[in-house]
Design an enzyme around this catalytic site. Structure first.
Site, PDB file in Angstrom:
ATOM      1  N   ASP A 131       0.870  -1.165   0.000  1.00 49.31           N
ATOM      2  CA  ASP A 131       0.000   0.000   0.000  1.00 49.31           C
ATOM      3  C   ASP A 131       0.911   1.221   0.000  1.00 49.31           C
ATOM      4  O   ASP A 131       2.073   1.150   0.382  1.00 49.31           O
ATOM      5  CB  ASP A 131      -0.905  -0.043   1.237  1.00 49.31           C
ATOM      6  CG  ASP A 131      -2.086   0.895   1.078  1.00 49.31           C
ATOM      7  OD1 ASP A 131      -2.165   1.588   0.041  1.00 49.31           O
ATOM      8  OD2 ASP A 131      -2.927   0.947   1.983  1.00 49.31           O
TER       9      ASP A 131
ATOM     10  N   CYS B 102     -13.710 -23.005  18.454  1.00 46.75           N
ATOM     11  CA  CYS B 102     -12.849 -23.017  17.273  1.00 46.75           C
ATOM     12  C   CYS B 102     -11.930 -24.217  17.405  1.00 46.75           C
ATOM     13  O   CYS B 102     -11.638 -24.662  18.511  1.00 46.75           O
ATOM     14  CB  CYS B 102     -12.046 -21.712  17.231  1.00 46.75           C
ATOM     15  SG  CYS B 102     -10.692 -21.711  16.048  1.00 46.75           S
TER      16      CYS B 102
ATOM     17  N   CYS C 118      -6.645 -22.930  19.779  1.00 49.45           N
ATOM     18  CA  CYS C 118      -7.822 -23.238  20.585  1.00 49.45           C
ATOM     19  C   CYS C 118      -7.865 -24.708  20.995  1.00 49.45           C
ATOM     20  O   CYS C 118      -8.578 -25.080  21.911  1.00 49.45           O
ATOM     21  CB  CYS C 118      -9.091 -22.833  19.843  1.00 49.45           C
ATOM     22  SG  CYS C 118      -9.119 -21.077  19.472  1.00 49.45           S
TER      23      CYS C 118
HETATM   24 ZN   LIG Z   1      -8.953 -20.758  17.266  1.00 50.38          ZN
END
Ligand SMILES: [Zn+2]
Length: 538
Positions: free
Chosen positions: A86, A273, A278
């Site tokens: 950018d 998740c 997780c």
């Molecule tokens: Zn996760």
């Protein structure tokens, strides 16, 4: 051409974008990587997260490291994938003007080896007055024209930004003008505020204003769209590339991204998740960690979620289920529901660009699904492409058989047997949500590949009845025989059919049966028909 479309659904597509560093598939999510501090090293992004492309800021690199000879952005970031840069436009938006010459920034991006690069545009921003917005459009266009000699021979993919903010006519004008210039990718600037304030309906209007005025065969980049909950929406509107630092910025504030929205880590008892983070830790363990460690792990989870949602969107496109995914995601937040409803107002554009046949059948939930391309298309085809058989002067409308395709069902076969000898009849079914379905079309997609949720909502019933009446109005039958069941829908169909026949001076006969396909009912129908035709002919 650097962009090839390989699959489509709604305005979304799966594409192959050819860059100087190889082909990447779109929809493409570009994590924003700060060239100076990286919570997740770019090399890991590629190897562990599957990020085949990222975006970094050429303006920051130039300001901090611009004096170094042989500066190369892939070496700087230690990353072999596709790097987009950018130009500092975002810094203009946040800090006012930046100290950079637009053409210098273009040259600089070429020098450091960017694969995809943005000219130094002037983002309109959210609260810009009309005058300011108009100036940003004009100035960005001027810069895009000035840059042309510098980018003409380059093998970098150049991005031409569309401005205008929430002044939709300016967005349209900007998109039309920018599309006259030979940029490889177009981009919509400044939706960041829109995103932060959950103004997703406004986002729909902004994106559609740009999209419908840009060439369809070029990719569209939506700047700053980094929350997985809007990926399906953005892609459905035809955005192919999005970038955002949200995965890292949210982690800094202990926020946990999900495709349904954002959760605060403090509010989480469980981690919904299955990413490596997780699976390894629970919510309490994350909370008890030192800040910097927690931030890194949350950034990793957030990035995993973004990448997984891109996959979900792609799978939806390939099977033709993007509408259903959009519908599911729109339940994550009322603002997303509003945006989804706003998108239904663009149903004609959605219909125009959607493919005519998909693998997956349709799930019909409620009347918002009436804006689905498939339903719009049936309506258009029935009106413009379909004529009833010439010998048929009387329309016989019957409720749709339970089995699909109707024309292969035993109900249909038995009904036909009772119609032998009545050559002037044209048998059609009425079925929610389509309205009239002629049996000979009942095998075409999606008429026999639809599952409809019951009970029908009032809007769906009204639509079905009105569509049925519209068919009677459009086609040259002399009269209508309605063979109806005994549900609320049947009563509404009768009312609409009677109204339209009365207003057109067509004759209508109605026979009601609580079980229309029972043998007794069908025999009664035959007697009823005999009586009608005895009278009708005499
Ligand atoms: Zn996760």
């Amino acid at each position: 051409m650097s962009f090839e479309i390989v699959d489509r659904d709604l305005l979304g597509r799966i594409g192959r974008l050819r860059t100087r560093r190889g082909v990447v598939e779109t929809p493409l999510f570009l994590p924003v990587v700060n060239p100076l501090t990286q919570p997740i090293p770019p090399r890991r992004m590629l190897e562990e997260f599957g990020c085949k492309a990222l975006i970094t800021n050429a303006y920051i690199i130039k300001r901090r490291l611009g004096d170094q000879p042989d500066l190369e952005v892939h070496r700087l970031l230690d990353y072999d994938g596709v790097i987009a840069t950018d130009s500092g436009g975002y810094q203009i938006l946040v800090y006012g003007d930046v100290k950079a010459d637009p053409l210098e920034i273009v040259e600089f991006q070429k020098r450091i080896g960017s694969d995809i690069a943005v000219i130094l545009d002037i983002p309109t921003g959210w609260e810009a007055s009309r005058e300011r917005a108009e100036w940003t459009v004009r100035e960005t266009l001027r810069r895009a024209e000035d840059a042309l000699p510098l980018i003409a021979e380059s093998d970098v993919l150049w991005v031409g930004p569309v401005q205008g903010g929430n002044h939709l006519d300016l967005v349209e004008w900007s998109a039309k003008s920018m599309s006259q210039l030979p940029y490889d990718i177009y981009a919509l600037g400044s939706p960041t505020k829109v995103m932060e304030q959950y103004l997703f309906s406004t986002l729909v209007d902004m994106v559609m204003a740009a999209k419908l005025n840009l060439p369809v065969n070029r990719p569209l980049h939506l700047f700053g769209a980094g929350h997985p909950m809007i990926f399906a929406l953005a892609v459905a509107m035809g955005c192919d590339i999005f970038d955002s630092a949200a995965y890292a910025l949210y982690a800094r504030e202990d926020r946990y991204l999900t495709p349904r929205g954002t959760m605060k880590l403090d509010e989480l008892r469980y981690l919904p998740c299955s990413c490596p983070i997780c699976r390894r830790y629970d919510a309490d363990e994350l909370r008890e960690m030192l800040k910097f460690e927690r931030e890194r792990l949350l950034a990793e989870h957030n990035l995993y979620v973004c990448m997984a949602e891109v996959e979900a969107v792609k799978q939806a496109i390939s099977e033709g289920g993007l509408w259903e995914l959009l519908e599911a995601r729109s339940r994550g937040h009322p603002a997303l529901t509003s945006a989804f409803r706003r998108l239904t107002e663009y149903r004609e554009a959605l219909e125009r660009w959607s493919p005519t046949h998909k693998l997956k059948g349709l799930f019909y939930f409620d009347h918002y699904d009436l804006s689905r391309p498939e339903i719009m298309r049936h309506r258009r085809r029935l009106t413009t492409n379909y004529s009833p058989p010439r010998r048929a002067s009387i329309l016989l409308l019957a409720p749709a058989p339970r089995e699909k395709p109707y024309i292969r069902s035993s109900d249909y076969r038995r009904l036909r047997e009772h119609l032998i000898g009545f050559e002037e009849l044209h048998l059609c079914f009425y079925a929610p949500p389509f309205g009239v379905v002629p049996p000979e079309l009942s095998e075409t997609y999606p008429l026999s590949q639809i599952e409809v949720a019951e009970p029908l909502d009032p809007e769906t019933m009204r639509w079905t009845a009105e569509e049925t009446a519209r068919y009677i109005e459009e086609k040259p039958y002399e009269g209508v025989i309605l063979y109806r069941g005994s549900t609320d829908l049947d009563s509404l169909i009768e009312r609409c059919c009677r109204e339209i026949c009365d207003s057109l001076g067509k004759r209508i006969w109605v026979l009601e049966a609580s079980t229309p396909y029972s043998e007794a009912s069908l025999r009664r129908l035959r007697e009823f028909l005999k009586d009608i035709f005895k009278d009708h002919k005499s």
